[in-house]
Design a protein around this motif. Structure first.
Motif, PDB file in Angstrom:
ATOM      1  N   TRP A 122       0.810  -1.219   0.000  1.00  0.00           N
ATOM      2  CA  TRP A 122       0.000   0.000   0.000  1.00  0.00           C
ATOM      3  C   TRP A 122       0.845   1.273   0.000  1.00  0.00           C
ATOM      4  N   GLY A 123       2.175   1.129   0.005  1.00  0.00           N
ATOM      5  CA  GLY A 123       3.036   2.302   0.117  1.00  0.00           C
ATOM      6  C   GLY A 123       2.953   3.256  -1.048  1.00  0.00           C
ATOM      7  N   ASN A 124       2.523   2.765  -2.202  1.00  0.00           N
ATOM      8  CA  ASN A 124       2.425   3.667  -3.352  1.00  0.00           C
ATOM      9  C   ASN A 124       1.304   4.698  -3.184  1.00  0.00           C
ATOM     10  N   TYR A 125       0.277   4.380  -2.381  1.00  0.00           N
ATOM     11  CA  TYR A 125      -0.840   5.307  -2.235  1.00  0.00           C
ATOM     12  C   TYR A 125      -0.429   6.601  -1.529  1.00  0.00           C
ATOM     13  N   PRO A 126       0.169   6.544  -0.323  1.00  0.00           N
ATOM     14  CA  PRO A 126       0.636   7.819   0.246  1.00  0.00           C
ATOM     15  C   PRO A 126       1.761   8.438  -0.570  1.00  0.00           C
ATOM     16  N   THR A 127       2.611   7.608  -1.191  1.00  0.00           N
ATOM     17  CA  THR A 127       3.725   8.136  -1.976  1.00  0.00           C
ATOM     18  C   THR A 127       3.229   8.952  -3.153  1.00  0.00           C
ATOM     19  N   ASP A 128       2.128   8.523  -3.774  1.00  0.00           N
ATOM     20  CA  ASP A 128       1.544   9.264  -4.894  1.00  0.00           C
ATOM     21  C   ASP A 128       0.604  10.374  -4.434  1.00  0.00           C
ATOM     22  N   ARG A 129      -0.236  10.084  -3.451  1.00  0.00           N
ATOM     23  CA  ARG A 129      -1.299  11.037  -3.110  1.00  0.00           C
ATOM     24  C   ARG A 129      -0.829  12.113  -2.138  1.00  0.00           C
TER      25      ARG A 129
END
Length: 457
Positions: free
Chosen positions: A61-68
């Motif tokens: 799920w790390g891509n979600y905060p990294t992108d958003r």
């Protein structure tokens, strides 16, 4: 010191906490099992592998905060997770609270392995990208070394539940790192991609290199992203990204199937099985940490000169030789001397100069700007799922087998890694992220042809 180096070092300190958190549990392995009377399966699940399952969650799920939220905001979040985990693990009153706080630290590790390499790769010039992203891995192994040193010193100075201090001391570097991250800017590629803020991105790019043609850089980033927009961006798991996905899966799979996290997590136990005393075994882990650090530095020095594929060939030879000889020692019963510790050092050196120096660099390079965080998340997830399975199963495996079959299995996996490098892995040395996007996604689907292409910035 240039701003790009300052910012890369700051972000790479997330790797120090990653390495420290990963290795510090080795000093608490047997004391915690004895304290709470855990079976091998309970110990593997609640103590040794729980942080890794958290790492899997963080990686997925790390891509979600990294992108958003952005790369910088996510890096701040990571520091808070490490701080809470360190304090909570040290004060835990039972294995369930302990596993909960280790899970939180693991989530920090997983998100770190997505956000930090992504950020550094997006600010680094192509000719220095391997070295600068490699700072993350350098800090990982430096953190591992410091965890081994810290465990040895605390174990020598404190009697009775020294493991609490071993785990709690991580709170100090976690706090320092969090304060330092406030001083870095947001990623210029993230600003263009997710905020359409070309002026903000241009300002950061000018700070990175005042002599660069910033307008041309911004145009190149926008053109690469626009080409994806024009094709109605497909889902991540689609034929369009099949080659980067396959490459990320295989590099991460072979990283863990080398046995590296098995050695880091269970080094004292393996060395005691090799008939070293418990004190000598713990001290030997410090030597392993030193070798890891020195050869990671060598790998960083060579990655932009020799290239990623050459280093993996070199490392594979060292992997296979060391694993076969360690397996032979356990099968033959030729234990008790320095052979196994020295061969473990050879194994660590082979890993540090190859897979250790390459994995986070390579995964951060091969995905397009639009899905880089998602690709980093995918590769990191594969890495940590494999690591968690190994940590979960190894207490049970070691309860039934000696090291012979275990090390033989890892040796066979490294033979398969040679085939992966030989037939599938492209060279990414010295190639811009946008050019790699063109080769691996837009144009080139033939890995053999890509390996033959000269690297151009």
């Amino acid at each position: 010191m240039s701003r790009i180096v300052q910012w890369s070092i700051t972000v790479a300190l997330a790797g120090f906490l990653f390495g420290f958190d990963t290795a510090v549990i080795s000093g608490a392995d047997k004391p915690i099992q004895a304290l709470w009377g855990l079976s091998d399966l309970q110990h593997g699940l609640l103590v040794m592998s729980m942080a890794l399952w958290g790492t899997v969650i963080g990686a997925i799920w790390g891509n979600y905060p990294t992108d958003r939220l952005g790369r910088r905001a996510t890096l701040l979040l990571i520091g808070g997770l490490y701080l809470v985990s360190a304090v909570g693990s040290a004060l835990a009153s039972d294995p369930y609270w302990f596993s909960f706080f280790r899970l939180i630290g693991g989530i920090g590790v997983g998100v770190s392995s997505v956000a930090a390499p992504t950020y550094i790769s997006e600010i680094a010039p192509s000719e220095r990208r391997g070295l600068l992203v490699g700072l993350y891995q350098f800090n990982v192994v430096f953190g591992i070394l410091m965890a081994f040193v810290s465990n040895y010193v605390i174990g020598a100075l404190i009697d009775g539940q020294a493991w609490r201090w071993m785990l709690g001391v991580e709170a100090v570097p976690a706090l320092i790192y969090t304060l330092m991250v406030f001083r870095i800017p947001r990623s210029p590629r993230w600003l263009i991609l997710h905020r359409n803020d070309t002026q903000g991105a241009a300002a950061v790019l000018r700070q990175l290199d005042p002599r660069a043609d910033v307008d041309a850089q911004v145009a190149a980033i926008r053109d690469a992203d626009d080409s994806d927009e024009q094709q109605a961006r497909p889902a991540f798991f689609s034929g369009r990204y099949r080659l980067p996905i396959l490459l990320a899966f295989l590099i991460a799979f072979f990283n863990q199937l080398s046995g590296i996290n098995f050695i880091i997590y269970y080094a004292p136990r393996v060395l005691e099985a090799a008939q070293l005393g418990s004190s000598a075994a713990l001290l030997s882990t410090v030597g392993i940490g030193v070798i890891n650090l020195l050869f990671t530095m060598l790998g960083m020095a060579l990655i932009d000169r020799l290239g990623r594929r050459t280093l993996l060939y070199i490392g594979s030879v060292g992997y296979i030789a060391s694993l076969v000889l360690i397996s032979r020692a356990f099968f033959s019963g030729d234990l008790g001397g320095l052979d196994v510790p020295l061969l473990l050092c050879l194994f660590i050196a082979a890993h540090a100069i190859s897979q250790g120096a390459i994995i986070w660099v390579f995964i951060a390079e091969i995905f397009p700007n639009q899905v880089r965080a998602r690709g980093q998340s995918f590769g990191s997830s594969v890495h940590w799922i494999c690591a968690a399975c190994i940590a979960l199963l190894m207490p049970t495996v070691l309860g039934h087998f000696n090291g012979g079959p275990v090390f033989a299995f890892f040796a066979v996996m490294m033979v398969l890694q040679v085939l992966f490098v030989m037939f599938l892995m492209p060279e990414t040395k010295g190639v811009s992220l946008e050019e790699l996007q063109r080769r691996l996604v837009h144009g080139g689907s033939d890995p053999a042809a890509q390996r033959r292409q000269p690297a151009r910035a």
